[in-house]
Scaffold this active site. Structure first.
Site, PDB file in Angstrom:
ATOM      1  N   ASP A  29       0.843  -1.201   0.000  1.00 33.88           N
ATOM      2  CA  ASP A  29       0.000   0.000   0.000  1.00 33.88           C
ATOM      3  C   ASP A  29       0.875   1.248   0.000  1.00 33.88           C
ATOM      4  OD1 ASP A  29      -2.288   1.466   0.016  1.00 33.88           O
ATOM      5  OD2 ASP A  29      -2.873   0.990   2.065  1.00 33.88           O
ATOM      6  N   ASN A  31       1.442   3.375  -2.961  1.00 32.68           N
ATOM      7  CA  ASN A  31       2.029   3.816  -4.236  1.00 32.68           C
ATOM      8  C   ASN A  31       1.556   5.222  -4.602  1.00 32.68           C
ATOM      9  OD1 ASN A  31       3.045   1.246  -4.372  1.00 32.68           O
ATOM     10  ND2 ASN A  31       1.739   0.551  -6.052  1.00 32.68           N
ATOM     11  N   GLY A  32       0.256   5.453  -4.417  1.00 33.11           N
ATOM     12  CA  GLY A  32      -0.321   6.753  -4.784  1.00 33.11           C
ATOM     13  C   GLY A  32       0.277   7.872  -3.939  1.00 33.11           C
ATOM     14  N   TRP A  34       3.146   7.867  -2.393  1.00 32.73           N
ATOM     15  CA  TRP A  34       4.564   8.025  -2.758  1.00 32.73           C
ATOM     16  C   TRP A  34       4.679   8.981  -3.947  1.00 32.73           C
ATOM     17  CZ3 TRP A  34       7.711   7.385  -6.948  1.00 32.73           C
ATOM     18  CH2 TRP A  34       9.091   7.240  -6.706  1.00 32.73           C
ATOM     19  N   HIS A  46       3.068   3.406  -8.995  1.00 32.28           N
ATOM     20  CA  HIS A  46       2.895   1.977  -9.297  1.00 32.28           C
ATOM     21  C   HIS A  46       4.149   1.414  -9.974  1.00 32.28           C
ATOM     22  CE1 HIS A  46      -1.127   2.132  -7.880  1.00 32.28           C
ATOM     23  NE2 HIS A  46      -1.635   2.804  -8.891  1.00 32.28           N
ATOM     24  N   GLU A  76     -11.866  -5.307  -5.085  1.00 31.63           N
ATOM     25  CA  GLU A  76     -12.431  -3.956  -4.938  1.00 31.63           C
ATOM     26  C   GLU A  76     -11.704  -2.940  -5.839  1.00 31.63           C
ATOM     27  OE1 GLU A  76     -11.756  -5.909  -2.063  1.00 31.63           O
ATOM     28  OE2 GLU A  76     -13.882  -6.453  -2.112  1.00 31.63           O
ATOM     29  N   ARG A  80     -11.502   1.578  -9.205  1.00 31.55           N
ATOM     30  CA  ARG A  80     -10.582   2.666  -9.582  1.00 31.55           C
ATOM     31  C   ARG A  80     -10.867   3.108 -11.030  1.00 31.55           C
ATOM     32  NH1 ARG A  80      -4.963   2.177  -6.364  1.00 31.55           N
ATOM     33  NH2 ARG A  80      -5.910   1.508  -4.427  1.00 31.55           N
ATOM     34  N   LEU A 140      11.143 -20.958  -3.838  1.00 31.04           N
ATOM     35  CA  LEU A 140      10.223 -19.982  -3.236  1.00 31.04           C
ATOM     36  C   LEU A 140       8.932 -20.005  -4.045  1.00 31.04           C
ATOM     37  CD1 LEU A 140       9.673 -17.305  -1.497  1.00 31.04           C
ATOM     38  CD2 LEU A 140      10.503 -16.083  -3.508  1.00 31.04           C
ATOM     39  N   SER A 205      -8.315  -5.390   4.921  1.00 31.59           N
ATOM     40  CA  SER A 205      -8.869  -5.109   3.585  1.00 31.59           C
ATOM     41  C   SER A 205      -9.186  -6.372   2.786  1.00 31.59           C
ATOM     42  CB  SER A 205      -7.917  -4.207   2.792  1.00 31.59           C
ATOM     43  OG  SER A 205      -7.810  -2.957   3.408  1.00 31.59           O
ATOM     44  N   GLU A 216       1.010 -13.406  12.575  1.00 28.78           N
ATOM     45  CA  GLU A 216       1.440 -12.177  13.230  1.00 28.78           C
ATOM     46  C   GLU A 216       1.252 -11.036  12.233  1.00 28.78           C
ATOM     47  OE1 GLU A 216       2.482 -11.770  16.337  1.00 28.78           O
ATOM     48  OE2 GLU A 216       2.260 -13.912  16.749  1.00 28.78           O
TER      49      GLU A 216
HETATM   50  C1  FPP Z   1      -1.531   0.248  -3.401  1.00 26.25           C
HETATM   51  O1  FPP Z   1      -1.191   1.585  -3.620  1.00 26.25           O
HETATM   52  C2  FPP Z   1      -1.053  -0.610  -4.469  1.00 26.25           C
HETATM   53  C3  FPP Z   1      -1.856  -1.220  -5.396  1.00 26.25           C
HETATM   54  C4  FPP Z   1      -3.305  -1.080  -5.431  1.00 26.25           C
HETATM   55  C5  FPP Z   1      -1.333  -2.045  -6.466  1.00 26.25           C
HETATM   56  C6  FPP Z   1      -0.061  -2.777  -6.188  1.00 26.25           C
HETATM   57  C7  FPP Z   1       0.403  -3.278  -7.481  1.00 26.25           C
HETATM   58  C8  FPP Z   1       1.662  -3.254  -7.945  1.00 26.25           C
HETATM   59  C9  FPP Z   1       2.826  -2.780  -7.177  1.00 26.25           C
HETATM   60  C10 FPP Z   1       1.940  -3.703  -9.323  1.00 26.25           C
HETATM   61  C11 FPP Z   1       1.585  -5.139  -9.693  1.00 26.25           C
HETATM   62  C12 FPP Z   1       2.110  -6.193  -8.822  1.00 26.25           C
HETATM   63  C13 FPP Z   1       2.872  -7.273  -9.139  1.00 26.25           C
HETATM   64  C14 FPP Z   1       3.012  -8.396  -8.157  1.00 26.25           C
HETATM   65  C15 FPP Z   1       3.587  -7.422 -10.405  1.00 26.25           C
HETATM   66  P1  FPP Z   1      -2.333   2.651  -3.699  1.00 26.25           P
HETATM   67  O2  FPP Z   1      -2.526   3.009  -5.112  1.00 26.25           O
HETATM   68  O3  FPP Z   1      -3.564   2.159  -3.010  1.00 26.25           O
HETATM   69  O4  FPP Z   1      -1.663   3.811  -2.879  1.00 26.25           O
HETATM   70  P2  FPP Z   1      -2.387   4.958  -2.061  1.00 26.25           P
HETATM   71  O5  FPP Z   1      -3.197   4.305  -0.988  1.00 26.25           O
HETATM   72  O6  FPP Z   1      -1.225   5.746  -1.513  1.00 26.25           O
HETATM   73  O7  FPP Z   1      -3.211   5.750  -3.043  1.00 26.25           O
END
Ligand code: FPP
Length: 249
Positions: A29, A31-32, A34, A46, A76, A80, A140, A205, A216
């Site tokens: 969680d 990415n947005g 960041w 992303h 869910e 988006r 793995l 979630s 844990e």
């Molecule tokens: C959450 O950040 C992240 C996601 C919804 C997607 C995660 C997916 C990837 C990193 C790419 C695909 C994965 C693989 C295994 C190849 P967010 O967008 O919810 O961030 P925010 O809450 O800060 O907006």
């Protein structure tokens, strides 16, 4: 009297190092946020998230995990904007195409959990091929959760069991946790020891609700694109310091 569930009992035996989790799952969680902190489009977050996936999969192998499950697209996430969904699918395609050779060479077995057949046919084929090509590997297991929701997984398993009962293939009175787990998407994966969520949110979630029963939980403030080997090692160290009792004393 047996005070430990079957999966906990197997964790206690075998002379393995109990301070190292066998199976770690991560809710990736942040990415947005960041990207926003850098005034960049969400896509940039992303994209960096994919780099964190690469680092973390390598680290999981180096740290001796048996299985790593990553929450890449939840049931869910369809809510988006279409453009962001397309970006995530594109990045997933790119990741599999770019990494498959190395993953296969390094002994990684790819699994998909979730109802991923709802994705575009070419992506389903790509994923099926990756699973098939790596099926014999045993270093793995990398389980990627795609169109995954735990409630959906539990409903699908329950529907299947009810169909089997109606056909006389299973006696409802004989249903135990092993038989139930055999109908979950995670069948065959080691019991989940540690669940990590990044970015400071403290929720499950709809992720691995059955499997997390005795896991844990580690919540870190780190945003997913900044996650790396050291972060995973820290979470594993925190796991090693915890006392796990599985309901016993
Ligand atoms: C959450 O950040 C992240 C996601 C919804 C997607 C995660 C997916 C990837 C990193 C790419 C695909 C994965 C693989 C295994 C190849 P967010 O967008 O919810 O961030 P925010 O809450 O800060 O907006």
């Amino acid at each position: 009297m047996n005070a430990t569930p079957a999966n906990a009992a197997s964790a206690a035996g075998g002379g393995t190092d109990l301070s190292v989790p066998r199976h770690v799952a991560i809710i990736m969680d942040g990415n947005g946020r960041w990207a926003k902190a850098r005034r960049l489009p969400r896509f940039a977050g992303h994209k960096q998230g994919i780099e964190a996936v690469r680092r973390t999969v390598r680290a999981a192998g180096d740290l001796g995990l048996e299985a790593l499950t990553l929450y890449a697209f939840s049931s869910e996430n369809w809510r988006r904007p279409a453009s962001e969904i397309a970006d995530l699918m594109g990045l997933l395609r790119h990741y599999i195409r770019a990494e498959l050779d190395e993953l296969a060479r390094k002994g990684v077995r790819i699994r998909i959990i979730g109802d991923y057949r709802k994705f575009e046919p070419d992506l389903v084929t790509l994923l099926d091929n990756a699973v098939e090509r790596t099926a014999g590997n045993d270093k793995l297991t990398l389980a990627i959760a795609l169109n995954y929701g735990a409630q959906d997984e539990l409903l699908r398993a329950t529907r299947r069991l009810m169909r089997e009962a109606r056909a006389g293939e299973i006696d409802p009175d004989m249903l135990d946790d092993a038989a139930f787990e055999a109908r979950l998407d995670t069948v065959g994966l080691p019991r989940l020891d540690l669940l990590i969520r990044t970015s400071g949110e403290q929720r499950l979630s709809n992720f691995l609700l059955w499997q997390a029963a005795y896991a844990e939980l580690v919540f870190t403030e780190t945003l997913w694109p900044d996650f790396d080997h050291a972060q995973l090692a820290d979470a594993i160290a925190a796991f090693g310091r915890r006392e796990r009792r599985y309901g016993g004393l």
